[in-house]
Design a protein around this motif. Structure first.
Motif, PDB file in Angstrom:
ATOM      1  N   HIS A 159      -3.565  32.171  -7.381  1.00  0.00           N
ATOM      2  CA  HIS A 159      -3.029  32.586  -8.081  1.00  0.00           C
ATOM      3  C   HIS A 159      -3.614  31.864  -9.458  1.00  0.00           C
ATOM      4  CE1 HIS A 159      -0.189  33.405 -11.654  1.00  0.00           C
ATOM      5  NE2 HIS A 159       0.817  33.770 -10.618  1.00  0.00           N
ATOM      6  N   ALA A 160      -3.567  30.695  -9.924  1.00  0.00           N
ATOM      7  CA  ALA A 160      -4.145  29.945 -10.890  1.00  0.00           C
ATOM      8  C   ALA A 160      -5.662  30.524 -11.579  1.00  0.00           C
ATOM      9  CB  ALA A 160      -4.123  28.884 -10.595  1.00  0.00           C
ATOM     10  N   VAL A 161      -5.876  30.814 -10.454  1.00  0.00           N
ATOM     11  CA  VAL A 161      -7.382  31.420 -10.577  1.00  0.00           C
ATOM     12  C   VAL A 161      -7.718  32.387 -10.814  1.00  0.00           C
ATOM     13  CG1 VAL A 161     -10.115  31.454  -9.601  1.00  0.00           C
ATOM     14  CG2 VAL A 161      -8.705  29.215  -8.367  1.00  0.00           C
ATOM     15  N   ARG A 162      -7.672  33.254 -10.696  1.00  0.00           N
ATOM     16  CA  ARG A 162      -7.300  34.518 -10.634  1.00  0.00           C
ATOM     17  C   ARG A 162      -6.750  34.308 -12.262  1.00  0.00           C
ATOM     18  NH1 ARG A 162     -10.314  38.167  -9.800  1.00  0.00           N
ATOM     19  NH2 ARG A 162      -9.662  38.645  -7.604  1.00  0.00           N
ATOM     20  N   ALA A 163      -5.560  33.976 -12.712  1.00  0.00           N
ATOM     21  CA  ALA A 163      -5.266  33.789 -13.737  1.00  0.00           C
ATOM     22  C   ALA A 163      -5.907  33.336 -15.013  1.00  0.00           C
ATOM     23  CB  ALA A 163      -3.854  32.488 -14.148  1.00  0.00           C
ATOM     24  N   GLU A 164      -7.255  32.717 -14.589  1.00  0.00           N
ATOM     25  CA  GLU A 164      -8.027  32.092 -15.727  1.00  0.00           C
ATOM     26  C   GLU A 164      -9.090  32.706 -15.381  1.00  0.00           C
ATOM     27  OE1 GLU A 164      -8.719  29.235 -17.834  1.00  0.00           O
ATOM     28  OE2 GLU A 164      -7.301  28.926 -16.264  1.00  0.00           O
ATOM     29  N   VAL A 165      -9.631  33.264 -15.035  1.00  0.00           N
ATOM     30  CA  VAL A 165     -11.006  34.546 -14.411  1.00  0.00           C
ATOM     31  C   VAL A 165     -10.733  35.743 -15.272  1.00  0.00           C
ATOM     32  CG1 VAL A 165     -11.943  32.548 -13.500  1.00  0.00           C
ATOM     33  CG2 VAL A 165     -11.135  34.507 -11.871  1.00  0.00           C
ATOM     34  N   GLY A 166      -9.838  36.151 -14.728  1.00  0.00           N
ATOM     35  CA  GLY A 166      -9.581  37.404 -15.227  1.00  0.00           C
ATOM     36  C   GLY A 166      -9.264  38.279 -13.448  1.00  0.00           C
ATOM     37  N   SER A 167      -8.918  39.655 -13.531  1.00  0.00           N
ATOM     38  CA  SER A 167      -8.683  40.833 -12.558  1.00  0.00           C
ATOM     39  C   SER A 167      -9.968  41.008 -12.369  1.00  0.00           C
ATOM     40  CB  SER A 167      -7.773  41.543 -12.892  1.00  0.00           C
ATOM     41  OG  SER A 167      -8.016  42.600 -14.180  1.00  0.00           O
ATOM     42  N   ASP A 168     -11.290  40.384 -13.180  1.00  0.00           N
ATOM     43  CA  ASP A 168     -12.626  41.845 -13.145  1.00  0.00           C
ATOM     44  C   ASP A 168     -13.412  40.882 -12.611  1.00  0.00           C
ATOM     45  OD1 ASP A 168     -12.469  40.463 -15.319  1.00  0.00           O
ATOM     46  OD2 ASP A 168     -13.072  41.778 -16.592  1.00  0.00           O
ATOM     47  N   TYR A 169     -13.384  40.099 -11.803  1.00  0.00           N
ATOM     48  CA  TYR A 169     -14.637  38.723 -12.190  1.00  0.00           C
ATOM     49  C   TYR A 169     -14.443  38.706 -10.067  1.00  0.00           C
ATOM     50  CZ  TYR A 169     -16.464  34.609 -11.964  1.00  0.00           C
ATOM     51  OH  TYR A 169     -17.806  33.737 -12.342  1.00  0.00           O
ATOM     52  N   PRO A 170     -15.286  38.581  -9.031  1.00  0.00           N
ATOM     53  CA  PRO A 170     -15.840  38.183  -7.824  1.00  0.00           C
ATOM     54  C   PRO A 170     -14.491  36.761  -7.349  1.00  0.00           C
ATOM     55  CG  PRO A 170     -17.425  39.502  -8.547  1.00  0.00           C
ATOM     56  CD  PRO A 170     -16.796  38.937 -10.092  1.00  0.00           C
ATOM     57  N   VAL A 171     -13.429  37.096  -7.148  1.00  0.00           N
ATOM     58  CA  VAL A 171     -13.191  35.881  -6.194  1.00  0.00           C
ATOM     59  C   VAL A 171     -12.483  35.919  -4.423  1.00  0.00           C
ATOM     60  CG1 VAL A 171     -11.440  34.631  -6.097  1.00  0.00           C
ATOM     61  CG2 VAL A 171     -11.673  35.213  -8.725  1.00  0.00           C
TER      62      VAL A 171
END
Length: 659
Positions: free
Chosen positions: A200-212
């Protein structure tokens, strides 16, 4: 097999990857405990040029409470990422960064107790960690998010969260290492909370368009994290749109199997991995498992097991697998032999990664074969000796444009590898000899087998350069290193053989019992033992060392061999020991910690000590006026008996520098 799927592109979160071949995160020690170096960049650029679709950078530590060779703990890494990506982008390879915390497996920078989910000992070392408090958990979660931000700002194409192999996140997931009673322990829902909050913290930091994405593996500890629990975790995170790809590996430190040696078959991890990939078809899935060729990768893709196939050590051995295969020359690929000697073991010992069979690995900036240029004035090079060091010397001399004559006294090329590959589970060690032989013939080396040349024969050819690669032979003197004054009493009258003689004589009458005495500590002792056990003998292994084969990697080479030995029920071991005497059908041996000796049945004794270098031709040429380093060099075991890695490296580097 007609290759099709391996060359098809794949899109992850809008990012196109040019083919289905990837390289997983793996330690290199090329980053010198911190920043990205030119040496690390050169290493990855070589694989980008070779056609790899995606590389995942080695695990980068996100927090000072865990040490690893690559660091992503502050914004200083961003400039390094930008430099790396500027070098790689022109060659079309995509790059993800794996971000990591080792938990109780890896040490802390200030040497305080490592952090873990609970006060459960490290299964490898027994170290008891500091159980993380809520503030420490929140600190690490924030560190993962900040690390991901740096990746994006540095131009890295995506991030992979390391949730496998028994490291910190898996320590929270695994009930064997998570004994917490708060909201991070107990049920699977609670045990996955730490990972969910990181995502959740990573997604909030890099955004929804970045491959995670994330890497997962089952635990090999009895009662630990299994495929069903992993599938539950993955589906939950996927439903929340946290993961865009899934990288599936195998095992942890309870029974280490996430790196395997030559004894394991292609795809050895797939029995577990396919249970996970089958449950998550909606996300791109990566698998690994000692794959060496694009044909093997193609089969995995056709079977629908995965969408991308990792080939790691295969690309350490040859960075150009995709390029060579796609050009119609798969036979020119230098196949990994799975020895784990210079890659896996070296980095675990703190040395920069290299490769036993590829001398340029880790040194691409100076030794890449792209840098080998024909000389302006070709000469005549004579190589004496057709083992791996001699063949590599001949190959390099020919690439530089010289006329090359390789003479070998025996009827075939390959040297000691011809015998080594006869031992059980060592067959792939011979693949490098096969490749070298193919290459020197392809390049036009004049190969003359069954030709014994002395110094007069060499000098009569009026060569410009001479490379001596005549190897070494067993001493057959019965001398133990620590007791050099005299041979073992009875050595001359008892039935004793070297490992070379044993493997060279498949029809030898071996009897029923054997002693293998190892004073060297490399592969020969294990190979001789495995060979004798395969013939039905009862074998006692005697060595002066505190461990068996200390020059080999213990977890991927020695431990698996011991499991096989134990399964026979015919294996005994004496460490820190010496042989007192040899007799008719017996061996008397003594450990350093026992006063009395043991009498061991031994119809045959395999006595392994250092070989004798064969330097006669070299010494005679020096007497004739040839000068070391100018027109004469000596490589490999003829220089000093060691192992395959040094033979090939010296055949390459010393020849390249001289001719």
């Amino acid at each position: 097999m007609a290759l099709k799927l391996v060359y098809e592109p794949l899109t992850i979160k809008g990012l196109e990857i040019r083919n289905r071949i990837a390289r997983p995160a793996h330690g290199t020690m090329l980053s010198n405990y911190g920043a990205i170096t030119d040496r690390l960049i050169d290493y990855h650029v070589a694989r980008a040029k070779g056609g790899v679709g995606l590389s995942i950078l080695e695990a980068a530590t996100v927090h000072p409470s865990s040490v690893l060779s690559l660091s992503n703990m502050d914004d200083s890494v961003i400039g390094g990422y930008q430099k790396l990506m500027a070098a790689i982008r022109p060659h079309g390879m995509r790059v993800f960064q794996q971000i990591w915390h080792g938990g109780h497996i890896y040490p802390v920078m200030d040497q305080s107790p490592p952090w873990g989910a609970s006060a459960v000992p490290n299964p490898a070392t027994g170290i008891v960690p500091n159980p993380m408090g809520i503030a420490e958990i929140e600190e690490v979660i924030a560190a993962f998010a900040a690390s991901a931000r740096r990746c994006r700002e540095g131009g890295i194409d995506g991030v992979e969260i390391h949730a496998s192999h028994g490291y910190l996140i898996m320590q929270f997931l695994n009930k064997l290492t998570n004994q917490r009673t708060d909201r991070y322990g107990g049920s699977l829902e609670n045990r996955m909370r730490f990972l969910r909050e990181i995502m959740h913290a990573v997604r909030a930091e890099v955004g929804s368009d970045y491959p995670v994405g994330m890497r997962v593996s089952v635990s090999t500890g009895a009662g630990g994290l299994d495929e069903d629990e992993i599938n539950t975790v993955v589906r939950a995170l996927r439903d929340e749109d946290f993961i865009d790809f899934l990288d599936v590996s195998y095992s942890d430190y309870y029974n280490f199997k996430f790196v395997a040696a030559m004894d394991q078959p292609m795809g050895y991890q797939l029995e577990s991995s396919r249970k996970i990939t089958a449950a998550t078809p909606e996300v791109p899935r990566f698998v690994i498992g000692r794959f060496r060729t694009l044909d093997e990768a193609e089969q995995i893709l056709r079977d629908g097991i995965a969408d991308i196939v990792h080939m790691n050590r295969a690309h350490i051995a040859d960075p150009d697998i995709v390029r060579k295969t796609q050009a119609g020359h798969p036979e020119q690929v230098r196949a990994c032999i799975g020895c784990n000697q210079a890659c896996w073991q070296a980095t675990n010992l703190g040395y920069p990664m290299s490769c036993t069979i590829n001398p340029a690995a880790g040194l691409e900036g100076t030794l890449s074969e792209d840098l080998v240029m024909p000389v302006e004035t070709p000469g005549k090079v004579i190589v004496v000796g057709g083992g791996p060091g001699g063949m590599e010397a001949a190959r390099i001399a020919r690439l530089k444009g010289h006329e090359v004559i390789l003479v070998e006294a025996g009827p075939s090329l390959g040297g000691q590898l011809v015998l080594a590959r006869r031992a059980p589970f060592l067959h792939t060690i011979g693949d490098i000899a096969f490749w070298l032989e193919q290459e020197i013939y392809r390049l036009g080396v004049d190969v003359r087998t069954s030709n014994y040349w002395d110094a007069d024969d060499v000098a009569a050819e009026n060569p410009d350069h001479v490379v001596i690669a005549t190897g070494a032979v067993p001493r057959d003197n019965g001398v133990q290193y620590r007791y050099p004054a005299e041979p073992v009493p009875g050595f001359d009258t008892a039935r004793t053989v070297s490992a070379v003689e044993l493997l060279a004589s498949p029809q030898m009458d071996l009897g029923e019992t054997a002693v293998v005495f190892d004073d060297v500590g490399h592969y020969e002792g294990l190979a001789a033992t495995e060979y004798l056990l395969s013939k039905g003998l009862r074998v006692t292994f005697v060595t002066r060392f505190e461990t068996v084969a200390p020059l080999l990697d213990s977890v991927t080479r020695v431990d698996p061999a011991f499991r096989r030995f134990a399964e026979t029920g015919r294996f005994d071991l004496m460490i820190r020991s010496r042989i007192l005497r040899l007799g008719n059908g017996v061996c008397e041996a003594q450990t350093l910690y026992e006063g009395q000796s043991r009498t061991i049945p031994a119809d045959i004794t395999v006595f392994i000590n250092a070989k004798q270098p064969q330097r006669d031709v070299y010494d005679a040429l020096r007497e004739k006026g040839f000068v070391q380093g100018q027109n004469l060099t000596i490589v490999g075991d003829a220089r000093a008996p060691r192992d395959l890695q040094f033979a090939i490296q010296e055949g390459h580097r010393l020849t390249r520098a001289m001719v």
